[in-house]
Design an enzyme around this catalytic site. Sequence first.
Site, PDB file in Angstrom:
ATOM      1  N   SER A 181     -12.388  -7.192 -26.337  1.00 24.44           N
ATOM      2  CA  SER A 181     -11.496  -6.241 -26.689  1.00 24.44           C
ATOM      3  C   SER A 181     -10.251  -6.360 -25.788  1.00 24.44           C
ATOM      4  O   SER A 181     -10.263  -7.247 -24.837  1.00 24.44           O
ATOM      5  CB  SER A 181     -12.117  -4.644 -26.175  1.00 24.44           C
ATOM      6  OG  SER A 181     -12.746  -4.834 -24.554  1.00 24.44           O
ATOM      7  N   GLU A 208      -6.501  -4.688 -24.146  1.00 26.46           N
ATOM      8  CA  GLU A 208      -6.207  -3.565 -23.600  1.00 26.46           C
ATOM      9  C   GLU A 208      -4.629  -3.581 -23.601  1.00 26.46           C
ATOM     10  O   GLU A 208      -4.011  -4.586 -23.435  1.00 26.46           O
ATOM     11  CB  GLU A 208      -6.468  -3.165 -22.108  1.00 26.46           C
ATOM     12  CG  GLU A 208      -5.861  -1.913 -21.518  1.00 26.46           C
ATOM     13  CD  GLU A 208      -6.295  -1.584 -20.182  1.00 26.46           C
ATOM     14  OE1 GLU A 208      -7.920  -1.463 -20.230  1.00 26.46           O
ATOM     15  OE2 GLU A 208      -5.759  -1.287 -19.347  1.00 26.46           O
ATOM     16  N   THR A 253      -3.755   2.606 -22.755  1.00 26.52           N
ATOM     17  CA  THR A 253      -3.829   3.210 -21.460  1.00 26.52           C
ATOM     18  C   THR A 253      -3.118   4.703 -21.747  1.00 26.52           C
ATOM     19  O   THR A 253      -2.296   4.829 -22.540  1.00 26.52           O
ATOM     20  CB  THR A 253      -3.130   2.600 -20.325  1.00 26.52           C
ATOM     21  OG1 THR A 253      -1.627   2.238 -20.525  1.00 26.52           O
ATOM     22  CG2 THR A 253      -3.946   1.155 -19.952  1.00 26.52           C
ATOM     23  N   ALA A 294      -2.147   9.223 -16.093  1.00 26.68           N
ATOM     24  CA  ALA A 294      -2.931  10.518 -15.935  1.00 26.68           C
ATOM     25  C   ALA A 294      -1.677  11.507 -15.329  1.00 26.68           C
ATOM     26  O   ALA A 294      -0.799  11.162 -14.916  1.00 26.68           O
ATOM     27  CB  ALA A 294      -3.675  10.384 -14.817  1.00 26.68           C
ATOM     28  N   ASP A 296      -5.342   7.887 -12.231  1.00 30.71           N
ATOM     29  CA  ASP A 296      -4.571   8.156 -10.940  1.00 30.71           C
ATOM     30  C   ASP A 296      -3.510   8.931 -11.266  1.00 30.71           C
ATOM     31  O   ASP A 296      -2.453   8.506 -11.645  1.00 30.71           O
ATOM     32  CB  ASP A 296      -4.191   6.733 -10.551  1.00 30.71           C
ATOM     33  CG  ASP A 296      -5.395   5.805  -9.863  1.00 30.71           C
ATOM     34  OD1 ASP A 296      -6.159   6.475  -9.351  1.00 30.71           O
ATOM     35  OD2 ASP A 296      -5.236   4.718 -10.199  1.00 30.71           O
ATOM     36  N   GLN A 303     -12.785  -2.691 -13.643  1.00 34.23           N
ATOM     37  CA  GLN A 303     -11.585  -3.302 -13.107  1.00 34.23           C
ATOM     38  C   GLN A 303     -11.763  -4.897 -13.005  1.00 34.23           C
ATOM     39  O   GLN A 303     -12.741  -5.682 -12.953  1.00 34.23           O
ATOM     40  CB  GLN A 303     -11.464  -2.711 -11.529  1.00 34.23           C
ATOM     41  CG  GLN A 303     -10.156  -3.086 -10.948  1.00 34.23           C
ATOM     42  CD  GLN A 303      -9.021  -2.285 -11.775  1.00 34.23           C
ATOM     43  OE1 GLN A 303      -8.605  -3.120 -12.441  1.00 34.23           O
ATOM     44  NE2 GLN A 303      -8.774  -1.384 -11.191  1.00 34.23           N
ATOM     45  N   PHE A 327      -0.045  -5.278  -7.675  1.00 33.88           N
ATOM     46  CA  PHE A 327      -0.734  -4.328  -8.342  1.00 33.88           C
ATOM     47  C   PHE A 327      -2.169  -4.469  -7.962  1.00 33.88           C
ATOM     48  O   PHE A 327      -2.787  -3.426  -7.895  1.00 33.88           O
ATOM     49  CB  PHE A 327      -0.438  -4.600 -10.056  1.00 33.88           C
ATOM     50  CG  PHE A 327      -1.549  -3.716 -10.922  1.00 33.88           C
ATOM     51  CD1 PHE A 327      -0.942  -2.556 -10.928  1.00 33.88           C
ATOM     52  CD2 PHE A 327      -2.422  -4.112 -11.745  1.00 33.88           C
ATOM     53  CE1 PHE A 327      -1.442  -1.624 -11.779  1.00 33.88           C
ATOM     54  CE2 PHE A 327      -3.143  -3.097 -12.385  1.00 33.88           C
ATOM     55  CZ  PHE A 327      -2.682  -2.263 -12.346  1.00 33.88           C
ATOM     56  N   HIS A 358     -13.084  -7.693 -21.483  1.00 32.25           N
ATOM     57  CA  HIS A 358     -11.963  -6.983 -22.056  1.00 32.25           C
ATOM     58  C   HIS A 358     -11.027  -7.345 -21.460  1.00 32.25           C
ATOM     59  O   HIS A 358     -10.778  -7.683 -20.040  1.00 32.25           O
ATOM     60  CB  HIS A 358     -12.470  -5.636 -21.508  1.00 32.25           C
ATOM     61  CG  HIS A 358     -11.361  -4.483 -21.596  1.00 32.25           C
ATOM     62  ND1 HIS A 358     -11.264  -3.780 -22.765  1.00 32.25           N
ATOM     63  CD2 HIS A 358     -10.291  -4.304 -20.896  1.00 32.25           C
ATOM     64  CE1 HIS A 358      -9.958  -2.827 -22.556  1.00 32.25           C
ATOM     65  NE2 HIS A 358      -9.667  -2.802 -21.479  1.00 32.25           N
TER      66      HIS A 358
END
Length: 275
Positions: free
Chosen positions: A5, A7, A38, A41, A98, A165, A205, A255
């Site tokens: 997959s 992202e 993504t 949040a 987050d 992660q 990051f 992923h």
Amino acid sequence: MVQISFEFFPPQTDRGRTNLLRTAHRLGAFRPAFYSVTYGAGGSTRERTFAAVARLREAGLNVAPHLSWGSDDEAHVLGLLASYRKLGVDRLVALRGDVPSGIGARGQVRHAEDLVRLIRRRVSEPLKLEVAAYPEVHPEAPSAAADIDYLKRKIDAGANGCITQYFYNADGYFYFRDSCIAAGIDVPIVPGVMPITHAANLMRFSDKAGAEIPRWIRKRLEELDGDGDAVSAFGAEVVTALCRRLLRDGAPGIHFYTLNKAGPSTAIAAELGLG
Ligand code: FAD
């Protein structure tokens, strides 16, 4: 059968939107199970995430939108879910997210487990739910064992799989996977893999995400910084070797965190013979 997959993050510009479709089509060569998008949040990318998902769906692709509960209210979350169902979405990545500082203090921030439970309570149609897992321990977790207990609660609440992660230490992933199995977690734990293309960004990051860059990689990247081609070549070599080991020793898939670029993930997936 290895599950691949890719992202994406929701692009901000017209150019970014056009590029995203091109990237998705290029990565289609690896017959991914899905592309995920993504979600900021606190609702910061609500419209952009939805628009990106809609465009990918129009192009006939399988898409798994991320849905971070953050501090959104229940009605918002359910409304978004209903819109995704209308697009024919049958998989979601369910997260706490987050929340940008300031928002969390006002709203009620709920755990991913609560989101999984809410979705299972309110959606009767079949819907695959992926949740996040942390081989190197989530930065806020009280302990590694507690983090696995909380992961188990997400699965018990109805999640079908985990995406991790990113990490650069395969042993850590396998130790985590075995600990999860011992704790009774019986769903696939797909490793998240971040191609290395930009040394400074990756290091900045990773500190925030709680992902460790091993010293030998960090040192090499410091030495190569400024030479983009050399960083990419080193990154491709290291990450391909990581993926090869992961797949050889039983990881159920990969992923890719693509950062909306086809090249780095393509180089790795092609080298692995995934096409
Ligand atoms: P949770 O599972 O709720 O866990 C958060 C913390 O709380 C952990 O320390 C856990 O141990 C603890 N915990 C869990 N459940 C409980 C409980 N019931 N009671 C007490 N403590 C608990 N962020 C975004 O904002 N948008 C995205 O699109 C996004 N996509 C991601 C995709 C993947 C594959 C991964 C691995 C991460 C992603 N993130 C994203 C980052 C993620 O939102 C953050 O890591 C966030 O801090 C935790 O989200 P979570 O869903 O893992 O939260």
